[in-house]
Design an enzyme around this catalytic site. Structure first.
Site, PDB file in Angstrom:
ATOM      1  N   GLU A   1      -0.940  -6.709   9.447  1.00  0.00           N
ATOM      2  CA  GLU A   1      -2.005  -5.874   8.872  1.00  0.00           C
ATOM      3  C   GLU A   1      -3.248  -6.415   9.692  1.00  0.00           C
ATOM      4  O   GLU A   1      -4.173  -5.764  10.188  1.00  0.00           O
ATOM      5  CB  GLU A   1      -2.209  -6.190   7.782  1.00  0.00           C
ATOM      6  CG  GLU A   1      -3.382  -5.328   6.855  1.00  0.00           C
ATOM      7  CD  GLU A   1      -3.627  -5.702   5.389  1.00  0.00           C
ATOM      8  OE1 GLU A   1      -2.624  -6.261   4.815  1.00  0.00           O
ATOM      9  OE2 GLU A   1      -4.350  -4.973   4.616  1.00  0.00           O
TER      10      GLU A   1
ATOM     11  N   ASP B   1      -6.908   4.985   7.418  1.00  0.00           N
ATOM     12  CA  ASP B   1      -5.638   4.757   7.884  1.00  0.00           C
ATOM     13  C   ASP B   1      -4.787   5.973   8.435  1.00  0.00           C
ATOM     14  O   ASP B   1      -4.288   6.013   9.717  1.00  0.00           O
ATOM     15  CB  ASP B   1      -4.749   4.068   6.814  1.00  0.00           C
ATOM     16  CG  ASP B   1      -5.029   2.544   6.421  1.00  0.00           C
ATOM     17  OD1 ASP B   1      -6.223   2.603   5.691  1.00  0.00           O
ATOM     18  OD2 ASP B   1      -4.323   1.567   6.558  1.00  0.00           O
TER      19      ASP B   1
ATOM     20  N   GLY C   1     -14.023   0.097   3.511  1.00  0.00           N
ATOM     21  CA  GLY C   1     -12.946  -0.284   4.609  1.00  0.00           C
ATOM     22  C   GLY C   1     -12.879  -1.858   4.557  1.00  0.00           C
ATOM     23  O   GLY C   1     -11.682  -2.231   5.155  1.00  0.00           O
TER      24      GLY C   1
ATOM     25  N   TRP D   1     -10.895  -9.732   5.815  1.00  0.00           N
ATOM     26  CA  TRP D   1     -12.434  -9.484   6.199  1.00  0.00           C
ATOM     27  C   TRP D   1     -13.336 -10.373   6.123  1.00  0.00           C
ATOM     28  O   TRP D   1     -14.538 -10.199   6.232  1.00  0.00           O
ATOM     29  CB  TRP D   1     -12.845  -8.218   5.141  1.00  0.00           C
ATOM     30  CG  TRP D   1     -11.929  -6.810   5.563  1.00  0.00           C
ATOM     31  CD1 TRP D   1     -11.128  -6.390   4.687  1.00  0.00           C
ATOM     32  CD2 TRP D   1     -11.964  -5.997   6.510  1.00  0.00           C
ATOM     33  NE1 TRP D   1     -10.591  -5.288   5.160  1.00  0.00           N
ATOM     34  CE2 TRP D   1     -11.019  -5.076   6.207  1.00  0.00           C
ATOM     35  CE3 TRP D   1     -12.676  -6.032   7.900  1.00  0.00           C
ATOM     36  CZ2 TRP D   1     -10.767  -4.056   7.282  1.00  0.00           C
ATOM     37  CZ3 TRP D   1     -12.391  -5.117   8.826  1.00  0.00           C
ATOM     38  CH2 TRP D   1     -11.214  -4.051   8.368  1.00  0.00           C
TER      39      TRP D   1
ATOM     40  N   TYR E   1       1.181  -0.726  -6.958  1.00  0.00           N
ATOM     41  CA  TYR E   1      -0.173  -0.876  -6.706  1.00  0.00           C
ATOM     42  C   TYR E   1      -1.017  -0.794  -7.841  1.00  0.00           C
ATOM     43  O   TYR E   1      -0.579  -0.102  -8.673  1.00  0.00           O
ATOM     44  CB  TYR E   1      -0.519   0.284  -5.516  1.00  0.00           C
ATOM     45  CG  TYR E   1      -2.098   0.355  -5.396  1.00  0.00           C
ATOM     46  CD1 TYR E   1      -2.350  -0.690  -4.300  1.00  0.00           C
ATOM     47  CD2 TYR E   1      -3.112   0.998  -5.774  1.00  0.00           C
ATOM     48  CE1 TYR E   1      -3.642  -0.587  -3.637  1.00  0.00           C
ATOM     49  CE2 TYR E   1      -4.248   0.915  -5.245  1.00  0.00           C
ATOM     50  CZ  TYR E   1      -4.666   0.089  -4.393  1.00  0.00           C
ATOM     51  OH  TYR E   1      -6.017  -0.011  -3.806  1.00  0.00           O
TER      52      TYR E   1
ATOM     53  N   TYR F   1       0.853  -0.919  -0.015  1.00  0.00           N
ATOM     54  CA  TYR F   1      -0.110   0.040  -0.008  1.00  0.00           C
ATOM     55  C   TYR F   1       0.922   1.238  -0.039  1.00  0.00           C
ATOM     56  O   TYR F   1       1.261   2.020   0.970  1.00  0.00           O
ATOM     57  CB  TYR F   1      -0.799   0.012   1.159  1.00  0.00           C
ATOM     58  CG  TYR F   1      -1.781  -1.110   1.241  1.00  0.00           C
ATOM     59  CD1 TYR F   1      -2.715  -1.423   0.243  1.00  0.00           C
ATOM     60  CD2 TYR F   1      -1.771  -1.727   2.518  1.00  0.00           C
ATOM     61  CE1 TYR F   1      -3.729  -2.563   0.513  1.00  0.00           C
ATOM     62  CE2 TYR F   1      -2.600  -3.108   2.588  1.00  0.00           C
ATOM     63  CZ  TYR F   1      -3.584  -3.466   1.430  1.00  0.00           C
ATOM     64  OH  TYR F   1      -4.339  -4.179   1.507  1.00  0.00           O
TER      65      TYR F   1
ATOM     66  N   TRP G   1      -3.739   6.363   2.577  1.00  0.00           N
ATOM     67  CA  TRP G   1      -5.375   5.919   2.719  1.00  0.00           C
ATOM     68  C   TRP G   1      -5.875   6.820   3.657  1.00  0.00           C
ATOM     69  O   TRP G   1      -5.478   7.121   4.931  1.00  0.00           O
ATOM     70  CB  TRP G   1      -5.289   4.352   3.058  1.00  0.00           C
ATOM     71  CG  TRP G   1      -5.605   3.591   1.956  1.00  0.00           C
ATOM     72  CD1 TRP G   1      -6.717   2.692   1.621  1.00  0.00           C
ATOM     73  CD2 TRP G   1      -4.467   3.044   1.038  1.00  0.00           C
ATOM     74  NE1 TRP G   1      -6.402   2.191   0.754  1.00  0.00           N
ATOM     75  CE2 TRP G   1      -5.149   2.235   0.251  1.00  0.00           C
ATOM     76  CE3 TRP G   1      -3.082   3.441   0.779  1.00  0.00           C
ATOM     77  CZ2 TRP G   1      -4.499   1.418  -0.871  1.00  0.00           C
ATOM     78  CZ3 TRP G   1      -2.474   2.735  -0.222  1.00  0.00           C
ATOM     79  CH2 TRP G   1      -3.053   1.949  -0.904  1.00  0.00           C
TER      80      TRP G   1
ATOM     81  N   ASP H   1     -13.050  -4.416   2.756  1.00  0.00           N
ATOM     82  CA  ASP H   1     -13.084  -4.779   1.453  1.00  0.00           C
ATOM     83  C   ASP H   1     -13.743  -5.895   0.792  1.00  0.00           C
ATOM     84  O   ASP H   1     -14.530  -5.986  -0.029  1.00  0.00           O
ATOM     85  CB  ASP H   1     -11.938  -4.729   0.633  1.00  0.00           C
ATOM     86  CG  ASP H   1     -11.055  -3.451   0.967  1.00  0.00           C
ATOM     87  OD1 ASP H   1     -11.371  -2.608   1.955  1.00  0.00           O
ATOM     88  OD2 ASP H   1      -9.972  -2.996   0.422  1.00  0.00           O
TER      89      ASP H   1
HETATM   90  C1  GLC Z   1      -7.135  -2.742   2.574  1.00  0.00           C
HETATM   91  C2  GLC Z   1      -8.352  -2.611   3.779  1.00  0.00           C
HETATM   92  C3  GLC Z   1      -8.670  -1.197   4.064  1.00  0.00           C
HETATM   93  C4  GLC Z   1      -7.274  -0.296   4.369  1.00  0.00           C
HETATM   94  C5  GLC Z   1      -6.270  -0.556   3.114  1.00  0.00           C
HETATM   95  C6  GLC Z   1      -5.237  -0.034   3.714  1.00  0.00           C
HETATM   96  O1  GLC Z   1      -7.876  -2.159   1.501  1.00  0.00           O
HETATM   97  O2  GLC Z   1      -9.402  -3.314   3.350  1.00  0.00           O
HETATM   98  O3  GLC Z   1      -9.628  -0.942   4.852  1.00  0.00           O
HETATM   99  O4  GLC Z   1      -7.904   0.995   4.397  1.00  0.00           O
HETATM  100  O5  GLC Z   1      -6.266  -1.822   3.072  1.00  0.00           O
HETATM  101  O6  GLC Z   1      -4.436  -0.502   4.702  1.00  0.00           O
END
Ligand code: GLC
Length: 421
Positions: free
Chosen positions: A394, A38, A163, A351, A83, A31, A35, A165
């Protein structure tokens, strides 16, 4: 160094390592941008390292705020090949570029916590005063463009917006989304085991939606009418509700108070409609499928979030507290994101079962509000045990406590600093 000092030092190191100069990536590689939710949670961790830096996290994120008030789910401050889908896919013109959807709006609540707990009060007042108009515009955007008929519940148009996902709560709605036919190359599988990530047929639909928003000119009325993925997410609505209540409070301590009657009316309307999402057999709240006009019968940790927004009755809160204790018997290493009794439960797939530290913390916060300190404390203890066991991953297998997904994760470190250490 003793164990505790070591964990604190490690958590602070993670924030510093993931700091790309004013904003913090969730983790390097997987990532590589900023975000939305986050950033809010991570700012809370910066409070224990450098207060000024905590405020900068918000300021950087708001650089991506749209004219209409929307704060995007990702702000692409710089390019990265790690990404997909990146800025060239979303095609949002802006500087910095961003995605065209949002994420659970917990920023106002995090700002309130930081404002109240920071030591440099003068700095906090200046920063709060500057952030207030942006936060207000963001919340007004949710109500205006995401609930244009004033139903009391805001809409979501992409599983990423929740969030959470690839929660099984979205499976049936996502089935109604066509699969994209153009070729594309995922990048997440370069970083994480495919068993812990969404399937291709889900990704095809995620990308269809990205194209759909662009083809509809990001026009909220067209999207509201026609988006094939249209949910009313109980967790997002609860996060919004709590954020709005905190914003109304912050308006009283800001140097310049403004008229909040419109946000007050939106919060009151939400209070009226949340009860319709309560499921008296499952002992939690459910998400809603907008197009079928019915609740989605899948028990997820998001269903407990009305505790965090103070939207449950004391009776409902007691039932949820008891339910959470039962989930913790089946999955003792943190609150499972999907009930361990659901057929779709999958302990390691993101999730669909794993536990997340910030969710544990938000639900514990709500439990305390309702006087269920024992269950809140239980959540804190199990959360602490998993970072001692596995470190700052994570997310975590709720049965074994094994760390999954990305390593050295910012919000996990931040919540540890704020809540566990
Ligand atoms: C994933 C999670 C999301 C989060 C992102 C960055 O996409 O599902 O909730 O914001 O990662 O950590």
């Amino acid at each position: 160094m003793n164990k505790l000092d070591n964990l604190v030092a490690q958590a602070k190191d993670i924030l510093r390592t993931n700091d790309l100069g004013g904003y913090t990536v969730p983790t390097k590689g997987l990532y590589p941008f900023q975000w939305n939710w986050d950033a809010g949670v991570t700012a809370l961790g910066w409070l224990y390292v450098d207060e000024l830096r905590a405020w900068t996290e918000f300021e950087k994120l708001f650089e991506g705020q749209w004219e209409n008030g929307m704060v995007p789910h990702i702000v692409f401050h710089q390019e990265s090949d790690d990404y997909f889908p990146g800025p060239d896919q979303w095609k949002v013109e802006g500087n910095p570029p961003s995605t065209s959807i949002s994420q659970p709006p917990l920023l106002a609540t995090m700002v309130r916590i930081i404002y109240e707990q920071s030591k440099d009060k003068e700095l906090a007042q200046t920063k709060l005063d500057a952030l207030m108009p942006k936060l207000i515009r963001y919340h007004e955007w949710w109500y205006r463009e995401r609930d244009p008929e004033n139903t009391g519940l805001v809409s979501s148009y992409h599983p990423w917006e929740s969030g959470m996902d690839n929660s099984p709560a979205w499976d049936d709605v996502l089935q109604r989304v066509p699969q994209v036919t153009r070729p594309y190359q995922r990048r997440d599988l370069n970083h994480v085991d495919s068993k812990q990530r969404p399937l291709k047929e889900q990704y095809d639909r995620y990308i269809y939606l990205v194209d759909f928003f662009r083809e509809n000119d990001f026009d909220y009325q067209k999207i509201y009418q026609n988006c094939p993925f249209h949910t009313q997410d109980i967790s997002l609505n609860a996060v919004l509700q709590r954020g709005t209540l905190d914003l109304i409070h912050l308006n009283k301590v800001a140097s310049v108070a403004v008229d909040m009657s419109s946000l007050e009316a939106s919060a009151a309307k939400a209070e009226e409609v949340f009860p319709a999402l309560w499921d008296a057999e499952r002992h939690l709240f459910l998400n809603r499928d907008h197009d079928l006009a019915k609740t989605i019968p899948v028990s997820t940790s998001g269903g407990f979030m009305p505790l965090y927004s103070y939207s449950a009755t004391p009776e409902q809160a007691a039932l949820m507290a008891a339910e959470i204790k039962e989930w913790l018997v089946l999955g003792p290493s943190g609150l499972a994101s999907t009930s361990p009794l659901e057929s779709t439960f999958d302990a390691k797939r993101y999730w669909r079962g794993p536990s997340w530290l910030h969710i544990n913390w938000m639900i514990a916060d709500g439990l305390k509000h309702y006087g269920h300190d024992d269950v809140a404390e239980q959540l804190r203890q199990v959360s602490r045990a998993i970072i001692e066991q596995s470190g700052y991953f994570e997310y975590f297998d709720p049965i074994t406590g094994e760390g999954c997904g990305g390593k050295d994760f910012s919000w996990t470190a931040a919540i540890a600093l704020h809540w566990l250490l």
